[in-house]
Structures are given as structure tokens and as C-alpha cells.
Design a protein around this motif. Structure first.
Motif, PDB file in Angstrom:
ATOM      1  N   PHE A 187     111.344  63.606   4.823  1.00 30.72           N
ATOM      2  CA  PHE A 187     109.777  62.255   5.539  1.00 30.72           C
ATOM      3  C   PHE A 187     108.834  63.079   6.698  1.00 30.72           C
ATOM      4  CE2 PHE A 187     110.809  60.041   9.204  1.00 30.72           C
ATOM      5  CZ  PHE A 187     112.464  60.051   8.995  1.00 30.72           C
ATOM      6  N   GLY A 188     108.278  62.282   6.703  1.00 33.75           N
ATOM      7  CA  GLY A 188     106.821  62.577   7.460  1.00 33.75           C
ATOM      8  C   GLY A 188     106.536  61.296   8.373  1.00 33.75           C
ATOM      9  N   VAL A 189     105.219  62.380   9.446  1.00 30.40           N
ATOM     10  CA  VAL A 189     105.156  61.063  10.357  1.00 30.40           C
ATOM     11  C   VAL A 189     103.982  61.017  10.559  1.00 30.40           C
ATOM     12  CG1 VAL A 189     107.453  60.756  12.275  1.00 30.40           C
ATOM     13  CG2 VAL A 189     105.496  62.941  12.168  1.00 30.40           C
ATOM     14  N   SER A 190     103.607  59.730  11.077  1.00 27.09           N
ATOM     15  CA  SER A 190     101.929  59.763  11.145  1.00 27.09           C
ATOM     16  C   SER A 190     101.864  59.655  12.712  1.00 27.09           C
ATOM     17  CB  SER A 190     101.691  58.210  11.123  1.00 27.09           C
ATOM     18  OG  SER A 190     102.140  56.969  12.014  1.00 27.09           O
ATOM     19  N   LEU A 210      99.082  51.203  16.708  1.00 25.16           N
ATOM     20  CA  LEU A 210     100.167  50.937  15.348  1.00 25.16           C
ATOM     21  C   LEU A 210     100.037  50.021  14.288  1.00 25.16           C
ATOM     22  CD1 LEU A 210     102.921  53.004  17.071  1.00 25.16           C
ATOM     23  CD2 LEU A 210     100.756  54.163  15.491  1.00 25.16           C
ATOM     24  N   GLY A 211      99.802  49.057  14.546  1.00 23.82           N
ATOM     25  CA  GLY A 211      99.252  48.142  14.383  1.00 23.82           C
ATOM     26  C   GLY A 211      98.222  48.426  13.221  1.00 23.82           C
ATOM     27  N   GLU A 212      97.359  48.388  13.327  1.00 22.07           N
ATOM     28  CA  GLU A 212      95.800  48.781  12.977  1.00 22.07           C
ATOM     29  C   GLU A 212      95.289  49.815  12.385  1.00 22.07           C
ATOM     30  OE1 GLU A 212      92.451  47.040  15.472  1.00 22.07           O
ATOM     31  OE2 GLU A 212      94.201  45.089  15.256  1.00 22.07           O
ATOM     32  N   GLU A 215      97.253  54.616   9.286  1.00 17.46           N
ATOM     33  CA  GLU A 215      98.179  55.884   8.234  1.00 17.46           C
ATOM     34  C   GLU A 215     100.110  55.096   8.841  1.00 17.46           C
ATOM     35  OE1 GLU A 215      97.431  58.492   7.506  1.00 17.46           O
ATOM     36  OE2 GLU A 215      94.701  58.182   7.545  1.00 17.46           O
ATOM     37  N   THR A 216     100.023  54.450   9.242  1.00 13.28           N
ATOM     38  CA  THR A 216     100.873  53.819   9.782  1.00 13.28           C
ATOM     39  C   THR A 216     102.267  52.954   8.720  1.00 13.28           C
ATOM     40  OG1 THR A 216     101.633  54.846  12.143  1.00 13.28           O
ATOM     41  CG2 THR A 216     102.742  53.253  11.881  1.00 13.28           C
TER      42      THR A 216
END
Lengths: 467, 467
Positions: A187-190, A210-212, A215-216
């Protein structure tokens, strides 16, 4: 924070800089100031890269400047890999240059004692006066895969893009744990943020970003101490309604607390209060380091289950018993299957076995191809309205395993709302092959049977916040 | 049992037969009667092999007999891979032939209902009258590596010899779980017994045999139901004083109990009574299937710790915090290191870090080779009289990992009384290399950090029975 800056906009230069300068670039392989450039190149950063090192003329094909002031272009982000005592000067120059975001990777600040602490106060003062934002000091910094950028100096190579964000009060998740994820998982990360000493930017502000962040999809936290627990609570309360937030709190035992104090000078938190804070905030607390990887993988690949009723497909009666015990002891439910589901499975099974959940799929293997048995079993239980998620235990050997696993992602795709998790028994070499095949097709595979259920149990808790 | 047979001697023909006959040998690859022969050949059994199949003349180069009566040699062990309704006749012939031990692999007995149950009673009656002992029916049978023999028909190939015995009320541990151990682990087994329906030989009798078996250092049990709990208690009480007995009880949740009933017709046991029974018997109860592999590996390779005081070597502050929390939440202790130990580590470490347990070994890596840092750290803590065991967390990458791991088994060898367990972070491919290197030199390596501590916690409980 106090002067009404738009926080969320304030972090954008860290994650989406159009140009970056490495202050303290190095010509020496192995040194942080060299490895960071290698990492940036490996990630194919598309913005402009500038290097500052007064002793060098060229490093890795890039011109090396004596000072940031000599660079005529606009620069969004600066990364400091310089001794602590050179920071004040460099920070002032960055401020003059109009740079708005600085990652201070170097250590030698609050974590080393009083002198370091007053130096840290000094740089914070400069930052506040000039409007420069700081991540760190004493941090591995930022990774932002949508922008193909990392400020990490740990040799990582290309970092896989995906929907998971890590925020950690340690370099671990930007360094060796990230390497583990890159080489051992699929898996990948933002975004990955090593917060370090949190002199300016803290957990709450990053979480707000990150809430907005489109990509996350989920945020994984490692926290040793709280800078502003109230603010974290407020932000998390909001974010956890739309995105899972999972946290491991380091320092929950006497020895852990002492170690955390040595590590990040974090003071002991009353563990029951941490529980209460997280619960109020909608943060799902986990107790194992491994959970931060295992759950991230499930969240990256699969939907969150709508309930806790599981169906289990096992390759033997004993694996069914073991899986059922594991499932229920984690608070999940081995659901009763509907009569229609049972009869669909009975149709393909040997007559001598009682079909129930967990489904002993080997009763079908005596009359069907292994692949058919598993496929029909999966479809039957996924069609069952009593079922929210399934765990498939594959038995793999060169002689008898399902050789063509394509049916698993194919079936999973057709039942998008119900997570499918896989664990494997039999031949370890085939496990590695199957894991790679399935995970690159969004089916999470677990080495340890228990991990599949633990991941699902935590996902289920995430869902409780969402609906 | 009731007529005063020497039980322990009575099982010897199962584990040490000088000749074996497969009744129901098959010419067809994939069939149990064929795969069992392949397994026996792969294990290089040195005794005589006879095959019975009235329809064949030769199978895999061996003459095939019409009946066991046609064989003139003495035969110690017979394995039945024939339909249930052919068993009575075959068993009578074996009795006439003077065969003392029979493994009945085939199913179709008590596990399928009343008719099967009365058939099972009938074969037991024949056995009792003739003095033939039976393992099974409905079992994968016996593996006995010192005698290079297996009666398993699951394709396993060569089974690695070692000091661990598995006794299971399921074929799992003789079949796919054994394949997993053979391909994914590096420890070996002494005896593996799949008890099946336990019509004659049961857990207690096998445990008595294993208690006196010089090839077996520890016994791993998987139990769904008890045949004679009192006798098991008596035997285990004795054996557990000299050998660890670890057990997973299948069927401890509602769903698990129901699944166990479908699987082996095992009736629900009051789980608190199981706890009490095991405690009295000195049987260490575990809750995870994975423990049966993880603990076996630790017991196969390392000594049992004399106490629960651990030292941890970690490659970062956060890994130290995480490891300390894991350690103490499992009831183990992160011990205080003596002044002498601390100063030995301080000598090789950067001055800016507080040395304590967990030891952040990266503070030494800044001034030493990685290998030297870990080696000196290991020696210092192993010399410390406060320390009973150590967990080493290695950080491995192509660039910075300890490239030559030989020092770990070398140091461990010099401190024979203190177990050394390893877990790894960083590059997963190097994990696989390191695991293989270290485990073939008796250092157990764990994929999941938590597993190293769980294995040690269970080993510590084993020690409580021994001294």
C-alpha cells in the motif's frame, strides 16, 4: 496560531512546494545532506531544487550556492541539515528571502537540554516575527507523494503513493518503518510527517490539513506526548467524522513512560485520560506498533465494514475453530448464514459435512476445483445480507493451492461495500507470491491469521465514528 | 489402558517401526495412498516399506501385495488409507499378522454420525482383543523425524528434525501448518501426532511417551475436546516439571465451541475449568494459533529465561518506547541496568543521549560501526546480572544495516543461559536473508515486534514450572 493565520493554508508550502532548497547539502554519500538529495531525485520531484553549501560548487549535478540569498528564484520550502548553532542565521536569511516553510531536520535543540531549549525558543521567536512556519526541529520532516517530494534523509528510494497518512512524534515512520512498508507491503502513503520537537507546527494543525486533504483517506498517529491536547481533541472530533484516525500512544507502561521521557522529553500522561481523550475525539486507539501497518493496509485497500458480522472461509475444520475463536475474542461476530447461503455452499460440498459459518471450504474441494470452491463460497457469503465482511483463509501448496487467484479481486470488486481480508497457510513461498499478486489488486493479505481479524476489529471501530 | 499394558512401550512401534505397510496404496498422484508413499520416500525412511493394493502390481518401484497376509516379513506399523467399511477386515488381518500398531488415516467413523460411531466401536473392540493399538481414525497420523518416517499424505517433502513435538486434535499440524513451518521457519520437529478421533491412543498417552522421549524438548498441543481430562492432568503434572507443555484450546468462544462441535464433535468445556485444569497440570495456555509456532521456535533455539527481567536494544528512541510498552504490558520487566553496564555502553555512544534500558543503540552507531554498536551492547547487557533475556531490534537496509550478522549467534553462544530473540525493521528483503542466516544458527527472528515479546512471556511462564 494566536494571530489568526489560516493554518491549513499555512501548511500548503510544506506539502506542495514548487521549489525547495536544501541548506546543508553534502557531497558525501551516507551523510544526511547527501541522502536527502538522493531521496528527492528518486521520488522525481518536479519542482526546482536548490542546494546551499558554501564549500561546494556542485553536488550531484546541481549548482551549490553559498547562501540562500544568492538564489534569485522564489523558494517555497527550505530544509535545514545544518548544526543547531547555524540555524538562527540561516532562518533569518530564509525569512528575508520570503521563504514561508522550513523543515529543521537537525537535532541539538530542546531534546538535549537547556541550551538547546533556549535556542529552540529563539528560532521560534524569529519564525513568529517573520511568518515563517517550522516543522521540527529534530525531525525526518515531510513526505508528500502527490508532489513527489520527501525531505527524509534515510535511504528510502521511491515512496509509493497511496491514501494513508502517517503523523509521528518520531522519525520511525518516515525512515525505517517506511522502508519496511515500502519493501514488505504494497500500500502507499499520501503524506508522512515526522513532527520532531513540534516547536511550531503540531499534531493538531497537521491533522487539520489532512482532514481536508483529498489525497488522504485515513490518518495513522504515533504520539508520545501532547502539545495542546484540547486543540487536538477539537480538530480530531471534526476530522474523525469523515476519516478514520488511528493512534498508538507510546508510553503507557512504567517502562514505556520512562523511555518516552528519554526519547522526546514527553511527560507521563494518565493512561485512562488518554483513553478518554481519544474516545471523545473519535481517535481509535491501538496497542500494537504492528497495527499501524496492518490497519493502514486494510484501510488503503478495502471499505470499512458496516457492521461486525463476519463470514469465514477456512481450509480445514480446525482453522475454522481457531478463526472463530479469534474473531469473537476480538469483539467481532461469526454470523449465522441464511438458509439460501448455506444451500448454495452445500450444493458444491461433500455431503458428509455440516455447512455452517465458519465455512470449511475443503468440503467443497473434494468435489470441485479449489478455485471454484473458494469462489462460490465467497460469492455466497458476500450475497448474504447478514454478512458485513469476510476473512478468507487460503491453503496454498504447489500441489493443491488455488493457482489462479484472480477470482479473489474479481469477486471483491463486485461486492464493493464488504471488505475482504485474506490470510494464508501452507507454503510460505507461495504466500509471498500470493501476497504480492493480491495486494497489488487491493486485497490485503496477512502473515499472521490473528492480524486479519485485528485489522477488521479496528476497522469496525473506525466505522462507529462514521455512521 | 485398563489391562496394564505398558503404554509408553506400546507407542514405540508407531514412532520407531522397522517396517511399515501402507494398506490402500495408490498409483494415482494426488491421492492420499500415493502421496503418503512420496512423503515416506522424501523423508528417506530406512526401514522396510510394503504396499497393499490388490489392483496394482507395482507402485513407485515397490511391489504391491494383495493382502498384508501375503507379506512374509515382520511388520511393525500399518497405515490404513482405505474406505471405512474395509477397515474391519484389514484390521483383523493385521492382528493375525502380529502387527501391533495401526494408523487409521481414513475418515467415515464417529465424526460422521451413528453408523460411523458403531463401526469405530467395532474396530476398537478388535484392537482391544488382539492387542493392536490404533491412532485415529480420521487422522494425518504420525511423523517421527529421528526415524525418518511420516504417515502424512499431505505433500510435505522432507520434514526437518528438531526438538519440538506437536500433538493435535486436527490434521493441521501434520499438514498445512507443518508445510508453513517447513517453508517459513527454520526449526525442526521430533514427533508430530494427529490424534484424529482418539478411539484408542489419546493425548495423555502420547504425552507420557513424549515426556520420556529424549528427542523432544517441548510439547505443543492443539486440543478441542478432552477424552480423559483426569488422566491428562496426571500425566501433564509429571511431564511439565521437566518439559514445557504449551496448549491452545480450540473452542473458547460461542462461535468457536459451535465450530469445534461440527469439526470433532467436541463438547463445550467451561473455559474457566480449562484454565484451572491447565494451571494445575502445568500446561501453559496460549490464545493464538501463531503462538504455537512462535513459541516453538524460541524453545527450539534458545534457553528458557530464569526470570522476567529483559534488556532491549533498539535502533531508535521510538522503537525503544514501543518495545518497552509491549514488554511490560505482557508482564515482563524492562530491568534497570547496573552502573557498570551503562558505562560500558556510554563509552561507545554519542554523549548527547541518556543511556538506559531500552538501549537506543543508534547513539552508538553515530560513533561506531553498526555491528560493533550492537555487539558491545549485547555483551554489556548479557553480562549484567539483572538481565534474564534480551530482545534485539535490528535495523537493516542495504546502506546501513549490520551486514555481517555472525556476531549475534557468536555472542549468544557465550551466554548460553540467557535467551536472545531478534526482530527486524527496515528492509523486508534483508529481513528474509537475516532470518534465514540467524535461525539456521539458532537465533529466533520474529516478523512482528510483538511476537518476540509474546514468545518470551510464554517461555517465562514455562520456566515457572521448571524451577
Amino acid at each position: 496560531m494566536d494571530d489568526g493565520i489560516d493554518m491549513s493554508e499555512g501548511l500548503r508550502p510544506f506539502f506542495e512546494p514548487k521549489s525547495v532548497v536544501i541548506i546543508g547539502a553534502s557531497r558525501t554519500p551516507g551523510k544526511a545532506g547527501y541522502e536527502i538529495i538522493k531521496n528527492i531525485l528518486a521520488n522525481e520531484y518536479e519542482g526546482k531544487i536548490y542546494l546551499v553549501n558554501p564549500k561546494a560548487k556542485e553536488i550531484l549535478g546541481f549548482k551549490s550556492y553559498s547562501s540562500v540569498k544568492d538564489i534569485s528564484d522564489v523558494i517555497d520550502l527550505a530544509v535545514f541539515i545544518i548544526p543547531a548553532d547555524a540555524t538562527v542565521q540561516a532562518l533569518k536569511e530564509c525569512a528575508e528571502k520570503g521563504i514561508k516553510a522550513v523543515v529543521i531536520a537537525s537535532g541539538g535543540y530542546a531534546e538535549v537540554g537547556e541550551d538547546g531549549a533556549s535556542l529552540q525558543d529563539e528560532i521560534l521567536k524569529i519564525a513568529r516575527e517573520s511568518g515563517v512556519r517550522i516543522i521540527g526541529p529534530n525531525t525526518s520532516g515531510i513526505t508528500s507523494t502527490p508532489n513527489k517530494l520527501t525531505t527524509t534523509f534515510f535511504p528510502l528510494g521511491k515512496i509509493r503513493r497511496g491514501p494513508i497518512a502517517y503523523v509521528a512524534q518520531t522519525g520511525n515512520f518516515a525512515t525505517h518503518t517506511m522502508k519496511w512498508i515500502l519493501t514488505g507491503e504494497n500500500f502507499g502513503v499520501s503524506r508522512v510527517v515526522g513532527l520532531g520537537n513540534k516547536c511550531d507546527v503540531d499534531d493538531a494543525e497537521v491533522l487539520e490539513f489532512l482532514g481536508e486533504d483529498p489525497e488522504t483517506k485515513a490518518v495513522m498517529f504515533y504520539i508520545e506526548g501532547f502539545k495542546d491536547a484540547r486543540r487536538l481533541l477539537e480538530v480530531a472530533k471534526k476530522v474523525s467524522k469523515s476519516k478514520p484516525i488511528i493512534a498508538l500512544k507510546g508510553g503507557r507502561t512504567t517502562a514505556g513512560i520512562q523511555a518516552a521521557f528519554s526519547h522526546t522529553a514527553s511527560l507521563a500522561s494518565n493512561d485512562a485520560l488518554v483513553d478518554a481523550l481519544f474516545r471523545q475525539a473519535g481517535i481509535i486507539r491501538v496497542q500494537n506498533y504492528s497495527d499501524l501497518i496492518n490497519v493502514a493496509k486494510a484501510l488503503a485497500f478495502q471499505p470499512i465494514p458496516r457492521g461486525k458480522s463476519l463470514a469465514l472461509l477456512a481450509p480445514s475444520g480446525a482453522m475454522g475453530v481457531i478463526a472463530a475463536d479469534t474473531c469473537e475474542s476480538l469483539g467481532l461476530k461469526v454470523a449465522e448464514l441464511s438458509e439460501n447461503t448455506l444451500s448454495r455452499i452445500r450444493e458444491i460440498s461433500a455431503p458428509w459435512i455440516t455447512i455452517r459459518n465458519p465455512v470449511d471450504i475443503w468440503a467443497a474441494v473434494t468435489t470441485q476445483e479449489v478455485e471454484t470452491a473458494y469462489r462460490v463460497g465467497m460469492e455466497a457469503v458476500l450475497d448474504d445480507e447478514h454478512i458485513d465482511a469476510i476473512v478468507v483463509i487460503l491453503l496454498m501448496t504447489r500441489e493443491i493451492g488455488p493457482k489462479h487467484l484472480n477470482f479473489i479481486p474479481e469477486v471483491s470488486q463486485r461486492y464493493k461495500a464488504k471488505p475482504v481480508l485474506v490470510t494464508i497457510t501452507g507454503d510460505k513461498e507461495l504466500y509471498e507470491e500470493a501476497k504480492s499478486f493480491l495486494e497489488t489488486r487491493a486485497i490485503p493479505v496477512y502473515y499472521r491469521l490473528e492480524d486479519a481479524f485485528e485489522a477488521l476489529a479496528i476497522m469496525y471501530r473506525c466505522g462507529q465514528n462514521l455512521w
